[in-house]
Design a protein around this motif. Structure first.
Motif, PDB file in Angstrom:
ATOM      1  N   GLN A  38       0.909  -1.130   0.051  1.00 37.17           N
ATOM      2  CA  GLN A  38       0.001   0.085   0.058  1.00 37.17           C
ATOM      3  C   GLN A  38       0.863   1.363  -0.039  1.00 37.17           C
ATOM      4  O   GLN A  38       1.899   1.385   0.459  1.00 37.17           O
ATOM      5  N   ASP A  39       0.530   2.123  -0.778  1.00 37.47           N
ATOM      6  CA  ASP A  39       1.152   3.615  -0.733  1.00 37.47           C
ATOM      7  C   ASP A  39       0.731   4.466   0.324  1.00 37.47           C
ATOM      8  O   ASP A  39      -0.626   4.925   0.458  1.00 37.47           O
ATOM      9  N   PHE A  40       1.389   4.943   1.106  1.00 35.59           N
ATOM     10  CA  PHE A  40       1.187   6.122   1.948  1.00 35.59           C
ATOM     11  C   PHE A  40       2.076   7.291   1.953  1.00 35.59           C
ATOM     12  O   PHE A  40       3.052   7.337   1.356  1.00 35.59           O
ATOM     13  N   ARG A  41       1.476   8.313   2.320  1.00 37.10           N
ATOM     14  CA  ARG A  41       1.806   9.766   2.227  1.00 37.10           C
ATOM     15  C   ARG A  41       1.971  10.102   3.696  1.00 37.10           C
ATOM     16  O   ARG A  41       1.150   9.896   4.446  1.00 37.10           O
ATOM     17  N   SER A  42       2.429  11.302   4.046  1.00 36.84           N
ATOM     18  CA  SER A  42       2.256  12.010   5.260  1.00 36.84           C
ATOM     19  C   SER A  42       2.039  13.412   4.687  1.00 36.84           C
ATOM     20  O   SER A  42       2.542  14.001   3.649  1.00 36.84           O
ATOM     21  N   PRO A  69      -0.558  10.682   8.754  1.00 40.78           N
ATOM     22  CA  PRO A  69      -0.369   9.617   7.523  1.00 40.78           C
ATOM     23  C   PRO A  69      -1.573   9.245   6.978  1.00 40.78           C
ATOM     24  O   PRO A  69      -2.875   9.432   7.293  1.00 40.78           O
ATOM     25  N   GLN A  71      -3.393   7.118   3.539  1.00 38.46           N
ATOM     26  CA  GLN A  71      -3.165   5.977   2.440  1.00 38.46           C
ATOM     27  C   GLN A  71      -3.634   6.674   1.167  1.00 38.46           C
ATOM     28  O   GLN A  71      -4.906   7.128   1.063  1.00 38.46           O
ATOM     29  N   VAL A  82      -7.242  10.361  -0.764  1.00 38.22           N
ATOM     30  CA  VAL A  82      -6.592   9.669   0.206  1.00 38.22           C
ATOM     31  C   VAL A  82      -7.598   9.271   1.406  1.00 38.22           C
ATOM     32  O   VAL A  82      -8.872   9.507   1.378  1.00 38.22           O
ATOM     33  N   ARG A  83      -6.952   8.175   2.094  1.00 46.24           N
ATOM     34  CA  ARG A  83      -8.003   7.414   3.128  1.00 46.24           C
ATOM     35  C   ARG A  83      -7.167   7.738   4.473  1.00 46.24           C
ATOM     36  O   ARG A  83      -6.100   7.391   4.602  1.00 46.24           O
ATOM     37  N   ASP A  84      -8.030   8.356   5.407  1.00 48.29           N
ATOM     38  CA  ASP A  84      -7.320   8.567   6.492  1.00 48.29           C
ATOM     39  C   ASP A  84      -7.733   7.314   7.609  1.00 48.29           C
ATOM     40  O   ASP A  84      -7.930   6.230   6.967  1.00 48.29           O
ATOM     41  N   ARG A 101       7.486   8.813   5.705  1.00 47.05           N
ATOM     42  CA  ARG A 101       6.380   7.826   6.284  1.00 47.05           C
ATOM     43  C   ARG A 101       6.138   8.224   7.767  1.00 47.05           C
ATOM     44  O   ARG A 101       7.464   8.424   8.518  1.00 47.05           O
ATOM     45  N   GLY A 162      -1.090   3.341   9.072  1.00 47.84           N
ATOM     46  CA  GLY A 162      -0.010   3.758   8.067  1.00 47.84           C
ATOM     47  C   GLY A 162       0.915   2.732   7.778  1.00 47.84           C
ATOM     48  O   GLY A 162       2.111   3.047   7.035  1.00 47.84           O
TER      49      GLY A 162
END
Length: 163
Positions: A38-42, A69, A71, A82-84, A101, A162
């Protein structure tokens, strides 16, 4: 009246093998997306605005703090859906996101431990909704994180969002 013998395909052999192979490929096609990382950002900025659409003109939903964080669901034209941690979906301007991350504590209290073991000594107890910076890529069940006070340790994956 006599019953006739009906010729049946053998239980094993080339005819069944082809059918089994097709079934296996179909099953793998359904499961394969689940195995993708899965790809995550912050959030990179002090405050990022969550929108209900991929436009600055769309309705502003709420604000997100630095390090939160998210997704990644999809990215298009400078915006990322994005999904929180609550499962809510919304759009954020790409300029407000970072590839750094972080994880968000979701358990009432998470334990940062010295080693990846439930019996390892606890270094720090962290309250719910506190973010931790990821120090190294996460392992299967554990991730090494660093608290904002500089304390680092490993946290179990089921205690954070996250990963």
């Amino acid at each position: 009246m006599r019953s006739r013998a009906v010729a049946r395909a053998p239980r094993f052999g080339p005819a069944r093998a082809g059918r089994r192979a097709r079934w296996l490929l179909a099953a793998l096609a359904l499961v394969a997306p689940l195995a993708v990382a899965q790809d995550f950002r912050s959030v990179a900025e002090a405050v990022a605005v969550a929108h209900d659409g991929p436009s600055a003109k769309s309705k502003r939903l709420w604000r997100l703090g630095r390090g939160y964080p998210l997704q990644v669901a999809v990215s298009i034209e400078g915006w990322t859906k994005v999904r929180d941690a609550t499962g809510a979906l919304y759009w954020v301007d790409n300029r407000a996101l970072s590839t750094s991350r972080t994880v968000l504590v979701r358990a009432p209290v998470a334990s940062l431990r010295e080693a990846p073991s439930d019996t390892a000594p606890v270094v720090l107890r962290v309250a719910r909704d506190v973010t931790l910076a990821l120090v190294e890529p996460p392992q299967v069940e554990w991730a090494r994180g660093r608290h904002r006070d500089g304390t680092s340790g490993v946290v179990h994956a089921n205690q954070v969002f996250g990963l």
